[in-house]
Design a protein around this motif. Structure first.
Motif, mmCIF file in Angstrom:
data_model
loop_
_atom_site.group_PDB
_atom_site.id
_atom_site.type_symbol
_atom_site.label_atom_id
_atom_site.label_comp_id
_atom_site.label_asym_id
_atom_site.label_seq_id
_atom_site.Cartn_x
_atom_site.Cartn_y
_atom_site.Cartn_z
ATOM 1 N N GLY A 117 -3.244 -14.053 10.092
ATOM 2 C CA GLY A 117 -3.595 -12.684 10.470
ATOM 3 C C GLY A 117 -2.415 -11.922 11.040
ATOM 4 N N ALA A 118 -1.583 -12.618 11.843
ATOM 5 C CA ALA A 118 -0.416 -11.950 12.411
ATOM 6 C C ALA A 118 0.560 -11.530 11.315
ATOM 7 N N ARG A 119 0.697 -12.354 10.293
ATOM 8 C CA ARG A 119 1.623 -12.003 9.207
ATOM 9 C C ARG A 119 1.112 -10.789 8.430
ATOM 10 N N ILE A 120 -0.187 -10.721 8.185
ATOM 11 C CA ILE A 120 -0.747 -9.572 7.451
ATOM 12 C C ILE A 120 -0.557 -8.291 8.238
ATOM 13 N N ARG A 121 -0.848 -8.334 9.540
ATOM 14 C CA ARG A 121 -0.679 -7.135 10.364
ATOM 15 C C ARG A 121 0.782 -6.735 10.473
ATOM 16 N N LEU A 122 1.658 -7.728 10.542
ATOM 17 C CA LEU A 122 3.081 -7.428 10.642
ATOM 18 C C LEU A 122 3.605 -6.813 9.341
ATOM 19 N N GLU A 123 3.165 -7.330 8.203
ATOM 20 C CA GLU A 123 3.590 -6.750 6.928
ATOM 21 C C GLU A 123 3.105 -5.310 6.796
ATOM 22 N N ASP A 124 1.889 -5.046 7.213
ATOM 23 C CA ASP A 124 1.378 -3.675 7.154
ATOM 24 C C ASP A 124 2.168 -2.753 8.071
ATOM 25 N N ALA A 125 2.532 -3.249 9.245
ATOM 26 C CA ALA A 125 3.306 -2.421 10.173
ATOM 27 C C ALA A 125 4.710 -2.150 9.638
ATOM 28 N N LEU A 126 5.317 -3.134 9.007
ATOM 29 C CA LEU A 126 6.660 -2.929 8.468
ATOM 30 C C LEU A 126 6.673 -1.867 7.377
ATOM 31 N N ASP A 164 13.130 6.081 3.786
ATOM 32 C CA ASP A 164 14.481 6.538 3.479
ATOM 33 C C ASP A 164 14.797 6.116 2.053
ATOM 34 N N GLN A 165 15.461 7.010 1.315
ATOM 35 C CA GLN A 165 15.831 6.691 -0.055
ATOM 36 C C GLN A 165 17.055 5.784 -0.126
ATOM 37 N N ARG A 166 17.740 5.597 0.995
ATOM 38 C CA ARG A 166 18.935 4.766 0.981
ATOM 39 C C ARG A 166 18.574 3.288 1.069
ATOM 40 N N LEU A 167 19.544 2.464 0.740
ATOM 41 C CA LEU A 167 19.396 1.016 0.848
ATOM 42 C C LEU A 167 19.889 0.598 2.228
ATOM 43 N N VAL A 168 18.992 0.138 3.080
ATOM 44 C CA VAL A 168 19.296 -0.252 4.460
ATOM 45 C C VAL A 168 19.105 -1.763 4.580
ATOM 46 N N LEU A 169 20.143 -2.450 5.015
ATOM 47 C CA LEU A 169 20.134 -3.913 5.147
ATOM 48 C C LEU A 169 20.271 -4.268 6.615
ATOM 49 N N VAL A 170 19.346 -5.050 7.122
ATOM 50 C CA VAL A 170 19.320 -5.461 8.528
ATOM 51 C C VAL A 170 19.447 -6.976 8.572
ATOM 52 N N ARG A 171 20.381 -7.450 9.379
ATOM 53 C CA ARG A 171 20.612 -8.897 9.481
ATOM 54 C C ARG A 171 19.532 -9.578 10.309
ATOM 55 N N ARG A 172 19.258 -9.046 11.485
ATOM 56 C CA ARG A 172 18.222 -9.599 12.356
ATOM 57 C C ARG A 172 17.491 -8.455 13.044
ATOM 58 N N MET A 173 16.193 -8.638 13.229
ATOM 59 C CA MET A 173 15.395 -7.681 13.979
ATOM 60 C C MET A 173 14.379 -8.453 14.810
ATOM 61 N N HIS A 174 14.535 -8.378 16.106
ATOM 62 C CA HIS A 174 13.663 -9.100 17.029
ATOM 63 C C HIS A 174 12.472 -8.217 17.376
ATOM 64 N N LEU A 175 11.269 -8.740 17.167
ATOM 65 C CA LEU A 175 10.035 -8.000 17.398
ATOM 66 C C LEU A 175 9.383 -8.484 18.680
ATOM 67 N N ALA A 176 8.805 -7.521 19.399
ATOM 68 C CA ALA A 176 8.076 -7.882 20.613
ATOM 69 C C ALA A 176 6.706 -8.442 20.234
ATOM 70 N N ALA A 177 6.000 -8.905 21.245
ATOM 71 C CA ALA A 177 4.692 -9.522 20.991
ATOM 72 C C ALA A 177 3.693 -8.518 20.439
ATOM 73 N N GLY A 178 3.852 -7.261 20.760
ATOM 74 C CA GLY A 178 2.897 -6.257 20.289
ATOM 75 C C GLY A 178 3.045 -5.903 18.834
ATOM 76 N N ALA A 179 4.058 -6.430 18.123
ATOM 77 C CA ALA A 179 4.268 -6.069 16.724
ATOM 78 C C ALA A 179 3.148 -6.588 15.828
ATOM 79 N N SER A 180 2.489 -7.681 16.225
ATOM 80 C CA SER A 180 1.371 -8.225 15.445
ATOM 81 C C SER A 180 0.035 -8.002 16.133
ATOM 82 N N SER A 181 -0.023 -7.042 17.035
ATOM 83 C CA SER A 181 -1.255 -6.775 17.769
ATOM 84 C C SER A 181 -2.294 -6.124 16.850
#
Length: 498
Positions: free
Chosen positions: A20-29, A36-53
């Motif tokens: 369930g946390a993965r589904i909610r997180l994918e929807d939030a992402l 943005d129409q540009r190609l944006v590459l992120v190496r790491r992104m740390h999410l807080a606990a509320g990201a899968s709330s």
């Protein structure tokens, strides 16, 4: 919705809650990251606990704060220090592919964690293998612009031999591009197009003349090969549409221009394809003016009418003619290669007249596309850009405004055609009756303009949203606009971008 791809996702928590946390997180992402129409590459992104709330508000706050922290200090892929940045961006996937291909063809080892993400088809293989796959994909119908970019990068890098080998290996697929353009339902009376013969010749010569010398040499070398001939036609099609994208509205005229450009490229215009209509009978010799006679005709008439000097006279004239020494020949260690082409870093630019581009949906509703298709004599001069510049000049937008920077230049001393004036008046009256707005009301709206190849992104503040335009759907995204050759998009947001 923004397209998000995650290579590795690490979740901390009970195993039975991971689904369930993965589904909610994918929807939030997909919904909370700024589009943005540009190609944006992120190496790491740390999410807080509320990201899968389960609560959307908490997910929104957590994702936005994590995104801002991850993209802080973002750098373009060609900037110094990009390999050490946590966020790297390119204006598009095509730009990232072109930059990496340019580095590999010049023998440079790409350094940076982001290259495997920016060009997933590379997979650290030799450039010859990867280039063959790129050419094979670019030979598909509708990918002429990508093929033209590949040929340009290879010739500028001095690797035309790799490109020719890749085209030769893709001979069966090249036959798809070589298919003739079929009649798209045009009336039979237009099959001859006699009044457009001069236009086709002019546009073909202009398209070939705008190609770089190295590109022309490579195309001439490929014309004699089965795969190369088909690829040359594809590149010429992309080049002709670059001169005037509106030519895509008339398939018959576009096919004729491509055929003439192929003749101009092959023999310098000495044997062009068969004209669309039989040439008119020549005028009487006494009615001709010297400036109206082609150069070859003038030379032929002079050979007939002027007396030829004798052999002693020609020898004496040759002895009296001053001798100009030839330029010194400089020895080189190897073949001369073009300097590396610069990849400009594309960033949004503020414009006080960004609202000019809000007229595109209104022009589409007025029928500009069908009108241009019914007037093929105007298609060779990029009529869409001409109309936008005429609107800008008529309503006080300076010619050097960033909103016009991506359009082809136009001589400010030349008057605009009469048909542009008629369209400006008709558009202004139609907007006043339909949305109770005038053109000058739209043009004076500030915003940020981002030009990236064939893409135009216009960002307006939230306060610029107009209920009159929204009620009549005149602020909708135009998307791909073929008569302009641009993919136009509107964004209303106050959030800062990379």
């Amino acid at each position: 919705m923004v397209l998000v791809e995650v290579s590795r996702l690490a979740l901390a928590g009970p195993a039975d809650h991971s689904g369930g946390a993965r589904i909610r997180l994918e929807d939030a992402l997909h919904t909370e990251i700024p589009d943005d129409q540009r190609l944006v590459l992120v190496r790491r992104m740390h999410l807080a606990a509320g990201a899968s709330s389960p609560r959307p508000g908490q997910r929104q706050v957590a994702l936005r704060s994590a995104w801002q922290a991850a993209t802080d200090g973002a750098r373009h892929g060609t900037e110094d220090g990009a390999g050490g940045a946590n966020c790297v961006w390119f204006s598009s996937e095509a730009e990232a592919e072109a930059v990496l291909l340019d580095l590999l063809l010049r023998g440079c080892a790409p350094v940076g964690w982001f290259w495997k993400l920016a060009a997933p088809g590379w997979r650290t293989r030799p450039v010859e293998v990867w280039l063959a796959e790129l050419v094979l994909a670019a030979l598909a119908p509708g990918s002429e612009a990508r093929l033209a970019l590949l040929i340009e990068r290879c010739t500028l890098a001095g690797a035309a031999d790799h490109l020719v080998a890749a085209l030769h290996a893709a001979a069966p697929q090249a036959a798809l591009v070589a298919k003739p353009v079929k009649d798209a339902g045009w009336p039979a009376a237009e099959a001859g197009l006699p009044q457009l013969a001069d236009l086709a010749q002019t546009v073909a010569s202009r398209a070939v003349g705008q190609l770089a010398g190295a590109v022309v040499a490579a195309l001439k070398a490929m014309q004699s090969q089965a795969a190369g001939a088909a690829a040359v036609r594809a590149v010429l099609r992309a080049q002709v549409l670059r001169v005037s994208p509106a030519l895509a509205l008339h398939p018959l005229l576009l096919a004729e221009i491509i055929a003439r450009a192929d003749g101009v490229l092959g023999d310098g215009g000495r044997s062009l394809p068969r004209p669309l209509a039989a040439p008119s009978p020549p005028a009487a010799p006494q009615a001709r003016a010297a400036g109206d006679v082609p150069a070859r005709t003038v030379r032929a008439e002079r050979q007939i009418t002027e007396p030829q000097p004798s052999e002693p006279v020609r020898a004496r004239r040759a002895a009296e003619r001053p001798q100009v020494p030839p330029p010194p020949v400089q020895a080189t260690a190897g073949p001369i290669q073009a300097a590396p082409a610069d990849f400009p870093i594309v960033r949004p630019v503020h414009s006080a007249h960004a609202g000019l581009w809000l007229v595109v949906p209104a022009l589409s509703d007025l029928g500009i596309r069908s009108w241009l298709r019914d007037h093929p004599a105007l298609l060779g001069e990029h009529p869409g850009a001409l109309l936008i510049r005429a609107l800008a000049k008529r309503y006080g937008c300076p010619g050097d405004d960033p909103a016009l920077s991506g359009l082809p230049p136009y001589d400010p001393d030349l008057p605009y055609p009469e048909w542009t004036t008629l369209w400006c008046r008709a558009l202004d009256r139609w907007l006043r009756r339909t949305a109770r707005r005038r053109i000058h009301d739209l043009m004076r709206r500030p915003g940020k303009v981002l030009w990236s190849g064939e893409q135009l992104l216009l960002t307006y503040p939230l306060a610029a949203a107009d209920i009159c335009l929204r009620r009549t759907a005149l602020d909708r995204d135009p998307g791909w606009t073929d008569w302009l050759g641009l993919s136009i998009r509107y964004v209303y947001s106050d959030e800062p971008r990379l």
